[in-house]
Design a protein around this motif. Structure first.
Motif, PDB file in Angstrom:
ATOM      1  N   ARG A  11     -11.377   4.507   9.645  1.00  0.00           N
ATOM      2  CA  ARG A  11     -10.811   5.264   8.525  1.00  0.00           C
ATOM      3  C   ARG A  11     -11.214   6.730   8.594  1.00  0.00           C
ATOM      4  O   ARG A  11     -10.402   7.625   8.303  1.00  0.00           O
ATOM      5  N   LEU A  54     -13.917  -0.795  10.268  1.00  0.00           N
ATOM      6  CA  LEU A  54     -12.941  -0.229   9.348  1.00  0.00           C
ATOM      7  C   LEU A  54     -13.417   1.117   8.820  1.00  0.00           C
ATOM      8  O   LEU A  54     -12.624   2.066   8.694  1.00  0.00           O
ATOM      9  N   GLY A  64      -1.459   8.091   5.992  1.00  0.00           N
ATOM     10  CA  GLY A  64      -2.873   7.702   6.012  1.00  0.00           C
ATOM     11  C   GLY A  64      -3.111   6.359   5.337  1.00  0.00           C
ATOM     12  O   GLY A  64      -3.860   5.519   5.838  1.00  0.00           O
ATOM     13  N   LEU A  65      -2.457   6.141   4.183  1.00  0.00           N
ATOM     14  CA  LEU A  65      -2.588   4.861   3.481  1.00  0.00           C
ATOM     15  C   LEU A  65      -2.031   3.718   4.328  1.00  0.00           C
ATOM     16  O   LEU A  65      -2.628   2.639   4.411  1.00  0.00           O
ATOM     17  N   LEU A 122      -9.080   8.238  11.296  1.00  0.00           N
ATOM     18  CA  LEU A 122      -7.673   8.294  10.883  1.00  0.00           C
ATOM     19  C   LEU A 122      -7.432   9.403   9.872  1.00  0.00           C
ATOM     20  O   LEU A 122      -6.503  10.221  10.040  1.00  0.00           O
ATOM     21  N   TRP A 123      -8.252   9.476   8.829  1.00  0.00           N
ATOM     22  CA  TRP A 123      -8.028  10.476   7.790  1.00  0.00           C
ATOM     23  C   TRP A 123      -8.326  11.876   8.291  1.00  0.00           C
ATOM     24  O   TRP A 123      -7.717  12.855   7.798  1.00  0.00           O
ATOM     25  N   SER A 178      -4.503   3.017   7.234  1.00  0.00           N
ATOM     26  CA  SER A 178      -5.668   2.250   6.775  1.00  0.00           C
ATOM     27  C   SER A 178      -5.306   0.790   6.526  1.00  0.00           C
ATOM     28  O   SER A 178      -6.048  -0.127   6.883  1.00  0.00           O
ATOM     29  N   HIS A 220       0.828  -1.213   0.000  1.00  0.00           N
ATOM     30  CA  HIS A 220       0.000   0.000   0.000  1.00  0.00           C
ATOM     31  C   HIS A 220       0.865   1.268   0.000  1.00  0.00           C
ATOM     32  O   HIS A 220       0.427   2.317   0.472  1.00  0.00           O
ATOM     33  N   VAL A 250      -4.803  -0.989   9.875  1.00  0.00           N
ATOM     34  CA  VAL A 250      -6.084  -1.271  10.535  1.00  0.00           C
ATOM     35  C   VAL A 250      -6.768  -2.466   9.879  1.00  0.00           C
ATOM     36  O   VAL A 250      -7.252  -3.380  10.557  1.00  0.00           O
ATOM     37  N   ARG A 251      -6.819  -2.461   8.539  1.00  0.00           N
ATOM     38  CA  ARG A 251      -7.434  -3.585   7.829  1.00  0.00           C
ATOM     39  C   ARG A 251      -6.684  -4.890   8.110  1.00  0.00           C
ATOM     40  O   ARG A 251      -7.305  -5.939   8.310  1.00  0.00           O
TER      41      ARG A 251
END
Length: 356
Positions: A142, A138, A107-108, A145-146, A111, A66, A114-115
């Motif tokens: 997200r 999720l 951020g990516l 987070l973002w 995410s 990612h 977390v996933r």
């Protein structure tokens, strides 16, 4: 040699040609390093093709997958920028691009992490029904987070986010009042995800509705009723209702009654509970509770039977009742135990005759 020295002393934007060459070299090396690191992590991951990899390898592989190519360019530009001495305006533009790109990548990565954590937890639990729960968690994580990443990126760029946060707070209150129904359903879905009162596949009874959960969404939950149609209930309304989770019951209760004739001898009536108990035992996974003479009715004696069936695959109360009924019909026919036929006798007098 002198020509090379002259070329190296050439200046562009206050940087010599040799400095530009080192800058380009740093850019190329940095840009090439990321694919090599990702290929290395993929090779490490393939070593665990048939089993779960260690946490560090699995997480690093997920983060490498990612990593955006745009961020590769930005990181390579950052290294080249440190080698060169550029004008303040260009240097400032590079700083803004690098900061925004860095926080985008964070951020990516967040995410993806977390996933990865949620999927790893689901795989270890072995319950595929948790997919909808994981999707809700999720989605919420997200958003959080973002939001944090955006605020930190603006702060690092040099924008004062204090007034912005205050304005968002006031505007958020107005928006929350306008969409409070949607927010209520969203918070209810989060409550369902965390508390897990039911999952996909559970049989629920909600007020007068009964069905099996097919999907737990952000706003609503969808159930397939026992009559075939789909029932859609808002998550907030669902949590306000008295939900009976039939899918988590260890046993299902069965009740039936029998109306026997008054002409049946008393010794045969005494055998009825044992015959019923034996008939229930013919269906695997049942538990007999009692068979009682509940009522002396108008046209016969009423027996009520209570039993339980294990709540597992292949065991249904309906099939159990069918087998019990067939067994009782055979046993009663052999012993001469007769069922009563509801009837009522009325006595009256013919007008003017006195005849009853």
């Amino acid at each position: 040699m002198s020509s090379w020295s002259q070329f190296a002393r050439q200046s562009l934007l206050d940087n010599s040609a040799s400095a530009w060459m080192f800058g380009v070299l740093a850019f190329v090396l940095t840009f090439t390093l990321f694919p090599l690191l990702r290929a290395l992590m993929r090779a490490q991951r393939r070593r665990y093709a048939n089993r779960e990899p260690p946490l560090a390898i699995g997480l690093l592989t997920e983060l490498a997958e990612h990593t955006s190519k745009i961020v590769w360019w930005i990181a390579a530009l950052y290294v080249a920028d440190k080698v060169l001495t550029l004008p303040n305006r260009i240097d400032r533009a590079f700083d803004v691009i690098i900061i925004v790109g860095l926080w985008l990548q964070i951020g990516l990565w967040g995410s993806a992490a977390v996933r990865f954590g949620l999927q790893r937890h689901q795989a270890r639990s072995g319950d595929a029904r948790l997919t909808s729960t994981m999707d809700i968690l999720l989605f919420v994580l997200r958003i959080i987070l973002w939001s944090i990443v955006a605020l930190l990126a603006l702060e690092n760029v040099g924008i004062n986010v204090g007034p912005l946060v205050a304005g968002l707070g006031v505007g958020g209150i107005a928006i929350a009042l306008a969409v409070q129904t949607v927010l209520g359903d969203l918070l209810a879905s989060l409550s369902i995800a965390l508390d897990k009162p039911f999952t996909i596949g559970d049989a629920l009874r909600v007020d007068t509705f009964e069905g099996t959960v097919e999907q737990i969404g952000i706003k609503s939950t969808r159930m397939r009723s026992i009559t075939g149609e789909q029932i859609i209930i808002a998550n907030a309304d669902l949590l306000k209702s008295r939900v009976r989770n039939l899918g988590r019951a260890s046993e299902r209760r069965g009740v039936f009654t029998m109306l026997l004739s008054y002409e049946t001898p008393s010794d045969l009536l005494d055998q009825v509970p044992e015959l019923v108990k034996a008939a229930i035992a013919t269906y695997e996974g049942t538990r007999f509770v009692n068979c009682l003479l509940k009522e002396l009715g108008e046209s016969g004696v009423l027996f009520e039977t209570i039993y339980f069936v294990e709540n597992r695959a292949g065991r249904e109360v309906g099939y159990a009742q069918d087998q019990i009924n067939r067994q009782l019909l055979r046993e009663f026919a052999q012993r001469g135990i007769r069922f009563a036929h509801p009837a009522r006798t009325l006595y009256g007098a013919w007008p003017g005759t006195g005849v009853v």
